[in-house]
Scaffold this active site. Structure first.
Site, mmCIF file in Angstrom:
data_model
loop_
_atom_site.group_PDB
_atom_site.id
_atom_site.type_symbol
_atom_site.label_atom_id
_atom_site.label_comp_id
_atom_site.label_asym_id
_atom_site.label_seq_id
_atom_site.Cartn_x
_atom_site.Cartn_y
_atom_site.Cartn_z
ATOM 1 N N LYS A 48 0.817 -1.197 0.000
ATOM 2 C CA LYS A 48 0.000 0.000 0.000
ATOM 3 C C LYS A 48 0.862 1.263 0.000
ATOM 4 C CE LYS A 48 -2.953 -2.503 3.182
ATOM 5 N NZ LYS A 48 -3.319 -2.616 4.603
ATOM 6 N N GLY A 49 2.149 1.076 0.341
ATOM 7 C CA GLY A 49 3.025 2.227 0.595
ATOM 8 C C GLY A 49 3.155 3.225 -0.543
ATOM 9 N N PHE B 27 13.911 4.927 10.401
ATOM 10 C CA PHE B 27 12.605 4.388 10.032
ATOM 11 C C PHE B 27 11.642 5.559 9.868
ATOM 12 C CE2 PHE B 27 8.496 2.371 10.438
ATOM 13 C CZ PHE B 27 8.675 1.263 9.612
ATOM 14 N N VAL B 28 11.130 5.727 8.641
ATOM 15 C CA VAL B 28 10.285 6.883 8.337
ATOM 16 C C VAL B 28 8.829 6.463 8.123
ATOM 17 C CG1 VAL B 28 12.137 8.335 7.401
ATOM 18 C CG2 VAL B 28 10.933 6.761 5.876
ATOM 19 N N ASP C 84 15.173 -0.178 0.688
ATOM 20 C CA ASP C 84 15.988 -0.242 1.905
ATOM 21 C C ASP C 84 17.036 -1.357 1.724
ATOM 22 O OD1 ASP C 84 16.849 -0.037 4.517
ATOM 23 O OD2 ASP C 84 15.097 -0.976 5.416
ATOM 24 N N LYS D 198 17.180 4.371 0.833
ATOM 25 C CA LYS D 198 18.026 4.284 2.043
ATOM 26 C C LYS D 198 19.199 3.383 1.693
ATOM 27 C CE LYS D 198 15.110 2.920 5.390
ATOM 28 N NZ LYS D 198 14.474 2.691 6.708
ATOM 29 N N ASP E 241 3.882 3.385 6.480
ATOM 30 C CA ASP E 241 3.203 3.141 7.761
ATOM 31 C C ASP E 241 4.141 2.640 8.845
ATOM 32 O OD1 ASP E 241 3.658 0.508 6.621
ATOM 33 O OD2 ASP E 241 2.261 -0.248 8.127
ATOM 34 N N ARG F 196 -0.021 6.531 7.377
ATOM 35 C CA ARG F 196 0.051 6.593 5.914
ATOM 36 C C ARG F 196 -0.527 7.894 5.375
ATOM 37 N NH1 ARG F 196 1.368 1.462 3.914
ATOM 38 N NH2 ARG F 196 0.512 -0.303 5.045
ATOM 39 N N GLU G 45 7.568 2.363 -6.353
ATOM 40 C CA GLU G 45 7.663 1.847 -4.993
ATOM 41 C C GLU G 45 7.888 3.013 -4.025
ATOM 42 O OE1 GLU G 45 6.963 -0.045 -2.787
ATOM 43 O OE2 GLU G 45 8.358 -1.690 -2.474
ATOM 44 N N ASP G 46 7.498 2.812 -2.773
ATOM 45 C CA ASP G 46 7.676 3.882 -1.783
ATOM 46 C C ASP G 46 9.139 4.080 -1.407
ATOM 47 O OD1 ASP G 46 7.857 1.431 -0.464
ATOM 48 O OD2 ASP G 46 6.218 1.816 0.935
HETATM 49 P P1 5GP Z 1 13.397 -3.609 1.409
HETATM 50 O O1 5GP Z 1 12.923 -4.919 0.887
HETATM 51 O O2 5GP Z 1 14.123 -2.765 0.378
HETATM 52 O O3 5GP Z 1 14.209 -3.764 2.663
HETATM 53 O O4 5GP Z 1 12.172 -2.823 1.933
HETATM 54 C C1 5GP Z 1 11.158 -2.394 1.148
HETATM 55 C C2 5GP Z 1 9.893 -2.232 1.925
HETATM 56 O O5 5GP Z 1 10.122 -2.137 3.331
HETATM 57 C C3 5GP Z 1 9.215 -0.951 1.549
HETATM 58 O O6 5GP Z 1 8.344 -1.152 0.484
HETATM 59 C C4 5GP Z 1 8.516 -0.551 2.819
HETATM 60 O O7 5GP Z 1 7.240 -1.160 2.858
HETATM 61 C C5 5GP Z 1 9.352 -1.127 3.921
HETATM 62 N N1 5GP Z 1 10.263 -0.127 4.511
HETATM 63 C C6 5GP Z 1 11.598 -0.019 4.370
HETATM 64 N N2 5GP Z 1 12.088 1.024 5.056
HETATM 65 C C7 5GP Z 1 11.026 1.606 5.643
HETATM 66 C C8 5GP Z 1 10.867 2.762 6.479
HETATM 67 O O8 5GP Z 1 11.788 3.501 6.834
HETATM 68 N N3 5GP Z 1 9.587 3.042 6.863
HETATM 69 C C9 5GP Z 1 8.507 2.292 6.516
HETATM 70 N N4 5GP Z 1 7.324 2.681 6.961
HETATM 71 N N5 5GP Z 1 8.623 1.207 5.722
HETATM 72 C C10 5GP Z 1 9.866 0.872 5.292
#
Ligand code: 5GP
Length: 177
Positions: free
Chosen positions: A41-42, A150-151, A101, A129, A157, A163, A97-98
């Site tokens: 949903k992000g 963590f944002v 990370d 990030k 969310d 959100r 994508e939001d």
């Molecule tokens: P990744 O697989 O790259 O570690 O993470 C991707 C997903 O993790 C994002 O789509 C998001 O849903 C969640 N995520 C990663 N960092 C953050 C953050 O700082 N805040 C929030 N709310 N979600 C995050």
């Protein structure tokens, strides 16, 4: 809402950058068969604002993948909760994508979508990030590069809350259970 944490990116800054990104994408996808895929949903807020600035006859589709749930750390396991409605074979696909990370989610999604034979595949993220990357991901359009915090807000969310904030802020430790 008060006491959530420090504002990292305010609404005006978000809107200005997203408008620039939309212009860039509009130039890059002239005469292409663009399908924008939002990751639920992000990415909903970001996608809704971004597509208003892409001046092309695009289509939109959505996928949902498993998220962190109530944790603020990646489990590394990605599951598809909702798949695309349409076939993307031969299309010019842009994943929206939001945040990237560790890169695990986008790495999985890119591989999964590439196996469906799109004509092209690119990735657009509101936030990056880079300090926590575990697998390499080529992100073609990045809104903002942010530190390892963590944002929440603007689609992002914590335990499904925040959100609806129109800006992005750092979640205070006091608010993390
Ligand atoms: P990744 O697989 O790259 O570690 O993470 C991707 C997903 O993790 C994002 O789509 C998001 O849903 C969640 N995520 C990663 N960092 C953050 C953050 O700082 N805040 C929030 N709310 N979600 C995050």
């Amino acid at each position: 809402m008060q006491g959530i944490g420090k504002i990292l990116i305010d609404e005006q800054t978000l809107m200005e950058r997203i408008s620039e990104m939309g212009e860039e994408i509009s130039k890059d996808y002239q005469d292409k068969d663009l399908v924008v895929i939002g990751i639920l949903k992000g990415a909903v807020m970001f996608l809704a604002d971004l597509v208003k600035h892409i001046k092309l006859p695009l289509t939109m589709d959505f996928m949902a993948v498993s998220s962190y749930g109530r944790s603020t750390h990646s489990s590394g396991v990605v599951r598809i909760l909702k798949d695309l409605d349409e076939d993307i074979e031969g299309k010019d696909v842009l994943i929206v994508e939001d945040i990237v990370d560790t890169g695990l989610t986008l790495n999985y999604l890119a591989d999964n979508l590439l196996s469906r034979n799109p004509k092209s595949l690119k990735i657009c993220c509101c936030l990056d990030k880079p300090s926590k990357r575990r697998v390499p991901v080529k992100v073609d359009y990045v809104g903002f590069t942010i530190p390892d915090k963590f944002v929440v807000g603007y689609g992002l969310d914590y335990a499904e809350k925040y959100r609806n904030l129109s800006y992005i802020c750092v979640l205070d430790d006091d608010n993390i259970e």
